[in-house]
Design a protein around this motif. Structure first.
Motif, PDB file in Angstrom:
ATOM      1  N   LEU A 187       0.787  -1.224   0.000  1.00 35.26           N
ATOM      2  CA  LEU A 187       0.000   0.000   0.000  1.00 35.26           C
ATOM      3  C   LEU A 187       0.825   1.283   0.000  1.00 35.26           C
ATOM      4  O   LEU A 187       0.380   2.301  -0.512  1.00 35.26           O
ATOM      5  CB  LEU A 187      -0.938   0.015   1.221  1.00 35.26           C
ATOM      6  N   ARG A 188       2.037   1.260   0.567  1.00 34.32           N
ATOM      7  CA  ARG A 188       2.721   2.541   0.816  1.00 34.32           C
ATOM      8  C   ARG A 188       3.022   3.270  -0.496  1.00 34.32           C
ATOM      9  O   ARG A 188       3.276   2.641  -1.537  1.00 34.32           O
ATOM     10  CB  ARG A 188       3.970   2.351   1.671  1.00 34.32           C
ATOM     11  N   THR A 189       3.003   4.589  -0.393  1.00 30.29           N
ATOM     12  CA  THR A 189       3.099   5.441  -1.582  1.00 30.29           C
ATOM     13  C   THR A 189       4.368   5.166  -2.384  1.00 30.29           C
ATOM     14  O   THR A 189       4.336   5.087  -3.599  1.00 30.29           O
ATOM     15  CB  THR A 189       3.049   6.924  -1.145  1.00 30.29           C
ATOM     16  N   ASP A 190       5.495   5.012  -1.676  1.00 29.71           N
ATOM     17  CA  ASP A 190       6.774   4.836  -2.376  1.00 29.71           C
ATOM     18  C   ASP A 190       7.117   3.349  -2.558  1.00 29.71           C
ATOM     19  O   ASP A 190       8.282   2.990  -2.745  1.00 29.71           O
ATOM     20  CB  ASP A 190       7.884   5.544  -1.572  1.00 29.71           C
ATOM     21  N   SER A 191       6.118   2.511  -2.547  1.00 32.91           N
ATOM     22  CA  SER A 191       6.315   1.051  -2.628  1.00 32.91           C
ATOM     23  C   SER A 191       7.154   0.632  -3.838  1.00 32.91           C
ATOM     24  O   SER A 191       6.883   1.030  -4.978  1.00 32.91           O
ATOM     25  CB  SER A 191       4.934   0.383  -2.714  1.00 32.91           C
ATOM     26  N   THR A 192       8.142  -0.192  -3.572  1.00 29.63           N
ATOM     27  CA  THR A 192       8.965  -0.699  -4.685  1.00 29.63           C
ATOM     28  C   THR A 192       8.200  -1.756  -5.489  1.00 29.63           C
ATOM     29  O   THR A 192       8.504  -1.971  -6.660  1.00 29.63           O
ATOM     30  CB  THR A 192      10.283  -1.299  -4.145  1.00 29.63           C
ATOM     31  N   ASN A 193       7.221  -2.381  -4.869  1.00 31.71           N
ATOM     32  CA  ASN A 193       6.385  -3.318  -5.642  1.00 31.71           C
ATOM     33  C   ASN A 193       5.464  -2.566  -6.602  1.00 31.71           C
ATOM     34  O   ASN A 193       5.135  -3.074  -7.672  1.00 31.71           O
ATOM     35  CB  ASN A 193       5.590  -4.231  -4.693  1.00 31.71           C
ATOM     36  N   LYS A 194       5.062  -1.342  -6.218  1.00 29.95           N
ATOM     37  CA  LYS A 194       4.268  -0.526  -7.154  1.00 29.95           C
ATOM     38  C   LYS A 194       5.139  -0.115  -8.345  1.00 29.95           C
ATOM     39  O   LYS A 194       4.662  -0.052  -9.482  1.00 29.95           O
ATOM     40  CB  LYS A 194       3.707   0.708  -6.446  1.00 29.95           C
ATOM     41  N   PRO A 240       5.227  -7.878  -1.972  1.00 31.37           N
ATOM     42  CA  PRO A 240       6.373  -7.998  -1.076  1.00 31.37           C
ATOM     43  C   PRO A 240       6.299  -9.291  -0.269  1.00 31.37           C
ATOM     44  O   PRO A 240       5.238  -9.924  -0.200  1.00 31.37           O
ATOM     45  CB  PRO A 240       6.231  -6.787  -0.153  1.00 31.37           C
ATOM     46  N   GLU A 241       7.437  -9.675   0.279  1.00 33.20           N
ATOM     47  CA  GLU A 241       7.483 -10.826   1.197  1.00 33.20           C
ATOM     48  C   GLU A 241       7.473 -10.273   2.618  1.00 33.20           C
ATOM     49  O   GLU A 241       8.311  -9.448   2.959  1.00 33.20           O
ATOM     50  CB  GLU A 241       8.789 -11.586   0.940  1.00 33.20           C
ATOM     51  N   TYR A 242       6.510 -10.703   3.399  1.00 34.68           N
ATOM     52  CA  TYR A 242       6.466 -10.301   4.814  1.00 34.68           C
ATOM     53  C   TYR A 242       6.700 -11.545   5.672  1.00 34.68           C
ATOM     54  O   TYR A 242       5.926 -12.505   5.598  1.00 34.68           O
ATOM     55  CB  TYR A 242       5.106  -9.690   5.166  1.00 34.68           C
ATOM     56  N   ASN A 243       7.758 -11.492   6.466  1.00 36.13           N
ATOM     57  CA  ASN A 243       8.086 -12.612   7.347  1.00 36.13           C
ATOM     58  C   ASN A 243       8.023 -13.948   6.604  1.00 36.13           C
ATOM     59  O   ASN A 243       7.363 -14.890   7.019  1.00 36.13           O
ATOM     60  CB  ASN A 243       7.177 -12.593   8.588  1.00 36.13           C
ATOM     61  N   SER A 244       8.699 -13.974   5.495  1.00 28.99           N
ATOM     62  CA  SER A 244       8.897 -15.172   4.660  1.00 28.99           C
ATOM     63  C   SER A 244       7.662 -15.655   3.916  1.00 28.99           C
ATOM     64  O   SER A 244       7.667 -16.753   3.359  1.00 28.99           O
ATOM     65  CB  SER A 244       9.459 -16.351   5.478  1.00 28.99           C
ATOM     66  N   ALA A 287       9.432  -7.566  -4.999  1.00 27.91           N
ATOM     67  CA  ALA A 287      10.560  -6.656  -4.798  1.00 27.91           C
ATOM     68  C   ALA A 287      10.819  -6.566  -3.309  1.00 27.91           C
ATOM     69  O   ALA A 287       9.883  -6.474  -2.508  1.00 27.91           O
ATOM     70  CB  ALA A 287      10.234  -5.270  -5.351  1.00 27.91           C
ATOM     71  N   SER A 288      12.093  -6.622  -2.943  1.00 29.87           N
ATOM     72  CA  SER A 288      12.456  -6.538  -1.529  1.00 29.87           C
ATOM     73  C   SER A 288      13.861  -5.970  -1.406  1.00 29.87           C
ATOM     74  O   SER A 288      14.708  -6.195  -2.287  1.00 29.87           O
ATOM     75  CB  SER A 288      12.395  -7.932  -0.899  1.00 29.87           C
ATOM     76  N   PRO A 289      14.136  -5.249  -0.318  1.00 32.29           N
ATOM     77  CA  PRO A 289      15.498  -4.728  -0.128  1.00 32.29           C
ATOM     78  C   PRO A 289      16.510  -5.849   0.125  1.00 32.29           C
ATOM     79  O   PRO A 289      17.715  -5.638   0.023  1.00 32.29           O
ATOM     80  CB  PRO A 289      15.377  -3.806   1.094  1.00 32.29           C
TER      81      PRO A 289
END
Ligand SMILES: Cc1cc2nc3c(=O)[nH]c(=O)nc-3n(C[C@H](O)[C@H](O)[C@H](O)COP(=O)(O)O)c2cc1C
Length: 193
Positions: free
Chosen positions: A14-21, A83-87, A123-125
């Motif tokens: 959801l976040r505005t600067d999302s790298t998945n967006k 994104p991947e959240y907690n695997s 996408a993930s850091p």
């Protein structure tokens, strides 16, 4: 008239600067260039509560879940970046999948997923780019009757992967993401054209 695939593209963040967006935007451009009609949406424009059976029993599906279902039904395939959240799969995306999977308006449960052709990416850091979340997403979608193409891509080091204009800094990443959109478009044309 020749068939033009209709593709719905969205990120599970959801976040505005999302790298998945940013990721999904590039894949969507690839689909557009390959001849698809692409609808790129931001789930932030469709706020829904966490899935709650009491809400469903009392008032049915939230209005935005219905709007999403209708959009999904009107498209042949989806491009999804999550994104991947907690695997695993992001809770955000899972909430949307859960709401939209419910029966509504004469459509049985899962109607807006069954038979859709889907390509996923992440996408993930981190160094794996969220790849483990994709395993989870693949499992969830495939049990819902979605036909998932084997092609996927995970953008690693995502916080430093994009230019100001939204393009990927690395041509390899840019080409792979555009390629996902192209692959989905070409598959749909072979299937329906
Ligand atoms: C609750 C939470 C859990 C996370 N777990 C993981 C993880 O398991 N693996 C990973 O690579 N990144 C993880 N991250 C980092 C996200 O990949 C990172 O915040 C990413 O930028 C989110 O996607 P976005 O840029 O589209 O918002 C996590 C972030 C949050 C907020």
């Amino acid at each position: 008239m020749s068939y033009q695939p209709k593709i719905l593209a969205f990120a599970g963040a959801l976040r505005t600067d999302s790298t998945n967006k940013k990721t999904i935007r590039i894949a969507a451009e690839g689909a557009l260039k390959a001849g698809a009609q692409v609808t790129l949406i931001d789930l932030k424009d469709f706020p829904v509560p966490l899935y709650d059976g009491d809400i469903e029993a009392d008032s049915g599906l939230p209005e935005n879940a219905i709007k999403l279902q209708e959009l999904m039904l009107a498209h042949d395939g989806f491009l999804i970046s999550s994104p991947e959240y907690n695997s695993g799969i992001s809770g955000t995306l899972k909430t949307y999948i859960d709401w939209t999977s419910r029966a509504h308006g004469g459509h049985p449960a899962g109607a807006c997923y069954g038979g859709k052709i889907v390509v996923i990416m992440s996408a993930s850091p981190g160094g794996l780019g969220g790849l483990r979340g994709l395993f989870d997403l693949r499992k969830v979608l495939s049990t819902m009757g979605v036909i998932l193409l084997p092609n996927e891509f995970a953008v690693s080091r995502s916080h430093d992967a994009f230019n100001e204009d939204g393009s990927a800094k690395d041509a390899f990443v840019q080409n792979n993401l555009e390629g996902l959109g192209k692959t989905l478009t070409e598959f749909l044309i072979r299937l329906n054209g």
